[in-house]
Design an enzyme around this catalytic site. Structure first.
Site, short mmCIF file in Angstrom:
data_model
loop_
_atom_site.label_atom_id
_atom_site.label_comp_id
_atom_site.label_asym_id
_atom_site.label_seq_id
_atom_site.Cartn_x
_atom_site.Cartn_y
_atom_site.Cartn_z
N ARG A 278 -1.02 51.95 32.33
CA ARG A 278 -1.79 51.59 31.13
C ARG A 278 -2.85 50.57 31.53
NH1 ARG A 278 2.19 52.68 26.64
NH2 ARG A 278 3.24 54.48 27.56
N GLU B 161 -4.23 48.12 30.37
CA GLU B 161 -4.14 47.13 29.30
C GLU B 161 -5.16 46.02 29.51
OE1 GLU B 161 -2.50 46.63 26.59
OE2 GLU B 161 -1.00 48.23 26.61
N ARG C 24 3.88 40.39 27.70
CA ARG C 24 4.66 41.60 27.47
C ARG C 24 4.06 42.84 28.11
NH1 ARG C 24 6.27 42.10 21.15
NH2 ARG C 24 6.68 44.26 21.76
N HIS C 25 2.81 42.77 28.57
CA HIS C 25 2.14 43.98 29.03
C HIS C 25 1.85 43.97 30.52
CE1 HIS C 25 1.23 44.15 24.65
NE2 HIS C 25 1.47 45.43 24.87
N GLU D 5 11.08 45.30 19.84
CA GLU D 5 11.09 46.74 20.02
C GLU D 5 11.31 47.07 21.49
OE1 GLU D 5 7.32 48.89 19.85
OE2 GLU D 5 8.45 50.00 21.36
N SER E 216 11.07 53.57 21.89
CA SER E 216 10.40 54.37 20.87
C SER E 216 10.79 55.82 21.06
CB SER E 216 8.88 54.24 21.00
OG SER E 216 8.40 53.29 20.09
N ARG F 67 10.82 45.70 30.36
CA ARG F 67 11.00 45.10 29.04
C ARG F 67 12.49 44.95 28.71
NH1 ARG F 67 7.54 46.56 23.63
NH2 ARG F 67 5.86 46.04 25.05
#
Lengths: 434, 434
Positions: free
Chosen positions: A208, A210, A216-217, A356, A359, A408
């Site tokens: 990603r 980002e 968090r990323h 979270e 997903s 995560r």
């Protein structure tokens, strides 16, 4: 003589053994010196009393690799109740340059940038190594749980011809003179593979681009993905995900016990049956509890997830809670709507300690539904989805799945604020090495 | 009613059961029609005699997903000795568009480009699916064998800041506005991680911008990597590699038996102890056998590897043979020389049925040796190797390891000429989808 590991010493009292490892620490007292040897299993205390041997030890700085042959001697005051005496110490390489921090202190008290800049050596600290032993156990548990449910492992392409899942945040590369992209997830491929094996999983890197610099990323992480066919609805996905998380926690306990102890981890509580609440009920509970009007929220804000995590622990003694029924419009195009509640979907999230983690949900499986969903989202050129739509056109069962990032999960499990602290060699907006 | 798989039918004779799967084939006779249902486990014969049901079956083309509720009836002439009678058949999606080839024929007789263009559906053919079940079993065996030897799983970066291993054949990408590269192997990182865990392994994608269009090369493949510390020499690596290959073959037998049968695979012979020959002895044997002067060859040509494979099978009944001692100059910079034989190294290859499968060996472990080796190969800027050299500078044990591609192993095991036939969704000079 066969080398033994430090943890095997108590079984060899009175014997001459061979150890090998790193000079973890040296302590010189008046009459004796101690060499603490570190190997893959732990630490061993080596007592050096002879003058010539003491002099040689002086020339072996911390992190030098050595071989030690000596006698295993019981000593109740030594760590583990044993030590190695009358050692012959031999260096296995040149004397090491001492690292820029003391690896032998209980905690590596350095700033995150220093830690990451020196990761090749910092990771040798027992507590940092323990983090990644827990990670390896978690992945082993992920696989075992899914294999037991007849999921088949797959390896899908990481270089793709089109940036299908979202136009933004994708890395572009030069593929023999034409543009290509790094896969943001194995989503489309794992769905295709449901047509082949019914149940599939993959552990692999996702990418990603980002642009945000948060705790968090990451620009790349290890994604744990599963997908299954012939589901009745998303509740089958919830059940499989729940069993998988249970398997991961069990594997961590079984395979990484010493690492958990070293890190002082409180293992999370996972109830026997999954705890599931509907998105709209979550909003209603939060409205009642806080007095705020959140009924029109299209998604759960981080504060809502935290509230829900506290609620799950307080009311149900669970560190995990599934949310089902997120509004369809805010989920990916392949999300299956809830036929009974217009506007709501069969998408799920798993909230772990108020954050979270997972997903997933049931996906669309009819070709016509895909064409409609993609067109409704403004996709004018469906050829970018050709292989994916082929799978749907040629017969796909109702199916669903879930995905989450290993890092995560580890950060939440180990209560670490920054995901970089649980990633071997993180990649982000600023960092491309080591 | 809980769904059962086709292979469970014989245990339910006389009962009403629920099956689900794909319409694999329909055959209409005068008085009766047959639906062959395909699910993850195999095939089931469903007998449709009622007129209305026959009419409905007409509307369900091959590959439509269906649910069948019916009675399990013994019938010695049916495949597996059972069939399902009095079925109620319900479609789980829209009628499928029939694929561009018949998935129900024993072999999918289409050209490779057609197969690859239609991979999302072609992979459903039982023989193609079987290939990837064997692959999944092989990877499971790789992991199990290494875990039993205390190797720890790692996940290393696939995006790197410098193209260290070879300047050519590397994919460049736009990393937040600056150049970065896709990792050609986890080599440097797995060596670094020996400093942390002593023994590590990784299963993951590697990327090679191969400009050649051959049956053996892909732009990306799944690399199986292992690395271990505190070795005496490369023979410790040979032993670990031999045990790992043995574990893979055992896992394939245990986990993928039906797929082996379907593919008609002759499992290779692996001797109890590894068969190892020195590079110079191989050349001498070839010289003697062929009358050619090959004594100055710097490497084994494909024809030499084939000769050696035949020799190993003929003289030692083995499909595998390790070659040790390749000339140092023709191996990677980290190759450990053989101290006893100048010019020769402690590099190894494993030849599997006459083709190089595994490369590996003992590596250098002293910082000074790395600086000399890199400088001698014309590397002027060692900062590209900073993290790697840090690990060496701060104390590394003698170590070594091995690596090989999953797809190349599968192609050789299954006697398939083109590696694309054993890769889920291959990437090469021309192909970037599906």
């Amino acid at each position: 003589m066969q080398r033994i590991l430090s943890t095997a010493l108590p079984a060899h009292i009175g014997e001459t053994v061979r150890l090998a490892g790193w000079v973890h620490r040296r302590r010189s007292l008046k009459s004796v010196a101690f060499l603490i040897l570190r190997d893959a299993a732990g630490l061993a205390q080596v007592v050096v009393s002879e003058q010539a041997a003491r002099a040689r030890l002086e020339e072996l700085p911390e992190e030098t690799t050595v071989r030690v042959v000596g006698t295993v001697t019981a000593n109740p005051s030594a760590p583990g109740g044993v030590e190695v005496t009358s050692p012959v110490i031999e260096a296995l390489g040149d004397p090491a340059e001492p690292p820029p921090f003391d690896l032998y202190r209980p905690d590596l008290n350095v700033s995150l940038p220093v830690l990451l800049d020196h990761a090749p050596v910092a990771l040798r600290h027992p507590k940092l190594a323990a983090v990644h032993r827990v990670g390896a156990a978690a992945v082993a548990g992920f696989r075992t749980a899914l294999e037991e449910m007849s999921f088949v492992e797959i390896h899908t392409p990481k270089i793709v011809g089109t940036a299908t899942e979202s136009g933004a945040n994708v890395f572009e590369l030069d593929y023999f003179g034409r543009p290509a992209y790094l896969a943001q997830s194995p989503q489309l491929y794992k769905q295709i593979m449901v047509g082949v094996f019914e149940r599939v999983y993959e552990v692999g890197p996702v990418f990603r681009a980002e642009p945000s610099d948060t705790a968090r990323h990451l620009a790349s992480y290890t994604s744990l993905d599963a997908e299954m066919g012939f589901v009745d609805d998303h509740r089958d996905v919830v059940a499989a995900c729940h069993a998988t998380v249970g398997g991961m926690l069990a594997a961590i306990r079984d395979l990484a016990g010493p690492s958990l102890d070293l890190l002082g981890v409180t293992m999370p509580a996972l109830p026997r049956e999954p705890l599931v609440v509907h998105f709209s009920d979550v909003l209603e509970m939060i409205g009642t509890a806080t007095g705020q009007d959140v009924s029109a929220e299209p998604d759960l804000a981080p504060a809502h997830e935290r509230w829900l995590g506290e609620w799950a622990l307080r009311e149900h003694g669970s560190d995990f809670v599934f949310v089902e029924g997120y509004p369809t419009a805010h989920r990916a195009f392949y999300t299956h709507p809830d036929p009974a509640r217009p506007g709501y979907s069969r998408a799920i999230d798993l909230i772990f300690r108020g954050l979270e983690l997972v997903s997933g949900g049931q996906r669309l499986h009819r070709y016509g539904d895909y064409v409609r969903a993609l067109t409704a989202r403004g996709e004018s050129d469906l050829s970018a989805y050709a292989g994916y739509l082929d799978a749907m056109r040629h017969g796909m069962p109702p199916h669903g799945g879930f995905a989450f990032g290993l890092e995560r999960f580890l950060a939440r499990l180990l209560d670490v604020p920054n995901i970089r602290q649980v990633t071997l060699f993180p990649r982000d907006l600023h960092r491309l090495s080591p």
